[in-house]
Design a protein around this motif. Sequence first.
Motif, PDB file in Angstrom:
ATOM      1  N   TYR A 218      27.498   3.767 -43.088  1.00 24.60           N
ATOM      2  CA  TYR A 218      27.783   3.082 -44.359  1.00 24.60           C
ATOM      3  C   TYR A 218      28.120   1.378 -43.957  1.00 24.60           C
ATOM      4  O   TYR A 218      28.319   0.568 -44.854  1.00 24.60           O
ATOM      5  CB  TYR A 218      29.063   3.422 -44.779  1.00 24.60           C
ATOM      6  CG  TYR A 218      29.268   4.861 -45.422  1.00 24.60           C
ATOM      7  CD1 TYR A 218      28.027   5.418 -45.929  1.00 24.60           C
ATOM      8  CD2 TYR A 218      30.343   5.680 -45.292  1.00 24.60           C
ATOM      9  CE1 TYR A 218      27.895   6.682 -46.429  1.00 24.60           C
ATOM     10  CE2 TYR A 218      30.200   6.987 -45.691  1.00 24.60           C
ATOM     11  CZ  TYR A 218      29.071   7.329 -46.149  1.00 24.60           C
ATOM     12  OH  TYR A 218      28.937   8.705 -46.492  1.00 24.60           O
ATOM     13  N   THR A 258      33.002  -5.451 -46.974  1.00 20.88           N
ATOM     14  CA  THR A 258      33.825  -4.655 -48.073  1.00 20.88           C
ATOM     15  C   THR A 258      33.779  -2.954 -47.170  1.00 20.88           C
ATOM     16  O   THR A 258      34.654  -2.471 -47.098  1.00 20.88           O
ATOM     17  CB  THR A 258      33.104  -4.571 -49.236  1.00 20.88           C
ATOM     18  OG1 THR A 258      33.368  -5.626 -49.665  1.00 20.88           O
ATOM     19  CG2 THR A 258      33.803  -3.590 -50.205  1.00 20.88           C
ATOM     20  N   ALA A 259      32.533  -2.611 -46.757  1.00 22.32           N
ATOM     21  CA  ALA A 259      32.524  -1.378 -46.131  1.00 22.32           C
ATOM     22  C   ALA A 259      33.304  -1.323 -44.768  1.00 22.32           C
ATOM     23  O   ALA A 259      33.911  -0.253 -44.671  1.00 22.32           O
ATOM     24  CB  ALA A 259      30.897  -1.305 -45.700  1.00 22.32           C
ATOM     25  N   ALA A 262      36.772  -0.781 -46.215  1.00 25.12           N
ATOM     26  CA  ALA A 262      37.108   0.546 -46.568  1.00 25.12           C
ATOM     27  C   ALA A 262      37.228   1.711 -45.428  1.00 25.12           C
ATOM     28  O   ALA A 262      37.836   2.420 -45.358  1.00 25.12           O
ATOM     29  CB  ALA A 262      35.894   1.058 -47.351  1.00 25.12           C
ATOM     30  N   ALA A 318      34.418   3.409 -50.593  1.00 25.76           N
ATOM     31  CA  ALA A 318      35.013   2.032 -51.086  1.00 25.76           C
ATOM     32  C   ALA A 318      35.647   2.187 -52.274  1.00 25.76           C
ATOM     33  O   ALA A 318      36.590   1.705 -52.312  1.00 25.76           O
ATOM     34  CB  ALA A 318      33.916   0.961 -51.382  1.00 25.76           C
ATOM     35  N   HIS A 321      39.187   3.242 -52.258  1.00 33.42           N
ATOM     36  CA  HIS A 321      40.354   2.245 -51.707  1.00 33.42           C
ATOM     37  C   HIS A 321      40.107   1.132 -52.353  1.00 33.42           C
ATOM     38  O   HIS A 321      40.740   0.122 -52.124  1.00 33.42           O
ATOM     39  CB  HIS A 321      39.804   2.079 -50.169  1.00 33.42           C
ATOM     40  CG  HIS A 321      40.098   3.238 -49.173  1.00 33.42           C
ATOM     41  ND1 HIS A 321      41.225   3.717 -49.002  1.00 33.42           N
ATOM     42  CD2 HIS A 321      38.989   4.025 -48.691  1.00 33.42           C
ATOM     43  CE1 HIS A 321      41.033   4.593 -48.094  1.00 33.42           C
ATOM     44  NE2 HIS A 321      39.797   4.955 -48.025  1.00 33.42           N
ATOM     45  N   LEU A 323      37.927  -0.766 -53.676  1.00 32.49           N
ATOM     46  CA  LEU A 323      36.860  -1.684 -53.231  1.00 32.49           C
ATOM     47  C   LEU A 323      35.479  -1.860 -53.465  1.00 32.49           C
ATOM     48  O   LEU A 323      34.540  -2.195 -52.810  1.00 32.49           O
ATOM     49  CB  LEU A 323      36.938  -1.688 -51.701  1.00 32.49           C
ATOM     50  CG  LEU A 323      38.358  -2.042 -50.920  1.00 32.49           C
ATOM     51  CD1 LEU A 323      38.100  -1.624 -49.534  1.00 32.49           C
ATOM     52  CD2 LEU A 323      38.709  -3.519 -51.150  1.00 32.49           C
ATOM     53  N   ALA A 324      35.218  -1.309 -54.607  1.00 32.93           N
ATOM     54  CA  ALA A 324      33.914  -0.758 -54.984  1.00 32.93           C
ATOM     55  C   ALA A 324      32.929  -1.770 -55.501  1.00 32.93           C
ATOM     56  O   ALA A 324      31.855  -1.676 -55.273  1.00 32.93           O
ATOM     57  CB  ALA A 324      33.948   0.217 -56.239  1.00 32.93           C
ATOM     58  N   ILE A 327      29.980  -3.113 -53.255  1.00 35.70           N
ATOM     59  CA  ILE A 327      28.928  -1.946 -52.845  1.00 35.70           C
ATOM     60  C   ILE A 327      28.285  -1.605 -54.222  1.00 35.70           C
ATOM     61  O   ILE A 327      27.184  -1.324 -54.027  1.00 35.70           O
ATOM     62  CB  ILE A 327      29.684  -0.686 -52.606  1.00 35.70           C
ATOM     63  CG1 ILE A 327      30.644  -1.216 -51.252  1.00 35.70           C
ATOM     64  CG2 ILE A 327      28.874   0.399 -51.771  1.00 35.70           C
ATOM     65  CD1 ILE A 327      30.112  -1.706 -49.977  1.00 35.70           C
TER      66      ILE A 327
END
Length: 392
Positions: A218, A258-259, A262, A318, A321, A323-324, A327
């Motif tokens: 990821y 971002t990944a 997460a 993501a 948490h 945070l999508a 992604i």
Amino acid sequence: MNRIVVFGAGSVGRGFIGQIFAEAGWRVTFVDLESRLVQALNTGSYRHVTLSDEGVEETTITGVDAIDGRDTAAVASAVASADFLATSVGAANLRHIAPTMAEGLRLRISERRGPVDILLAENLHGVGGEMRSLLADALGDDADAVLAQVGTLETSIGRMIPVPNEQRREHEPGWVAVEPYRELPLDVAASRAPLPDVPELVGRTDVPFAFYSDRKLYLHNLGHCLTAYLGELLGEDEIAEAIRRPQIHRIVQTVMATAAAALSLEYGEPLASVQANADDLLRRFHNRALHDTVERVGRDPQRKLAEGDRFLGALALAARHGLARPITVAVAVGADKLLGSVPADQRDSELDRIRSVVAHHGGEDQLAVFDEALSALRTSPDLERLALLLDP
């Protein structure tokens, strides 16, 4: 002298496993089916080149030999007497080596040589269980007794190793080139014997190995593939040139950050540590000396857009948490590549499949982001518009 038997003398076998064990003072015996390569390795050495923008470092790996994989008696004997085992044959080929490995393990146990571990340098989640299942089938009634003394250790192969061209393979079969990165995380919890004293092996007990496998998929694989797809959109042939494009760098950097966040939240690993790995990967993507191509990194988009793989798996992580969004933008880039590679009569079904996964993990809000990002890539790719979608 301790000895490791490595099934598969390809790029990872020679370029990574063979190197780190030989340099730690181990005898390395490769098992392979390519006759010219076996012959070359039986000279006792091979050339190993490390490529970076700082220059080329060439060394000779010594203390090696090889066995033709068709000589099953010799392979089984080597397995029985080895101090450590490894595979780097490709996950689909494990079923072909399992019967001979099983015979060697059976012989080993009958001779009371003690427990042994198998380092699985394969790109497959859950490969430890898969290897045990294949060995159990081959061992039959002896499976429980033998496998009680066998550890199947999953790894996270992060080193980038360019594939040599046909001319190089023909002229010097043993030659291999790699990037400088040397860390090899492994699933120490699955071991049955003491770990080898090889500095590059990283076995931690304070974090589940799933952290490392997810980090590879990821963070590394997602960032690498995203760079390839964006680079292709802008007409770049190599990863190092693609990541140097400011628009691409910004998008990839944001997605990888971002990944990293997460992954930190999922596993409790300090964010600074995970982000440092992301930053190091971005630096490594810049390595022009590797000449890694966007075609190689980006091939097989259908597999890479499968649920649980680098794009959609990262989205699920993501989204758990909150945070999508970045992604989701990356998923749209992957979807654009996939839709351009499948037959026309499959495009609607593939798009529906991906939109369904996005909606499942991110709801209508993320579905709207996905649709807008995909729209920005149609006809004439607009990476400025795409980058604006990264932020709420």
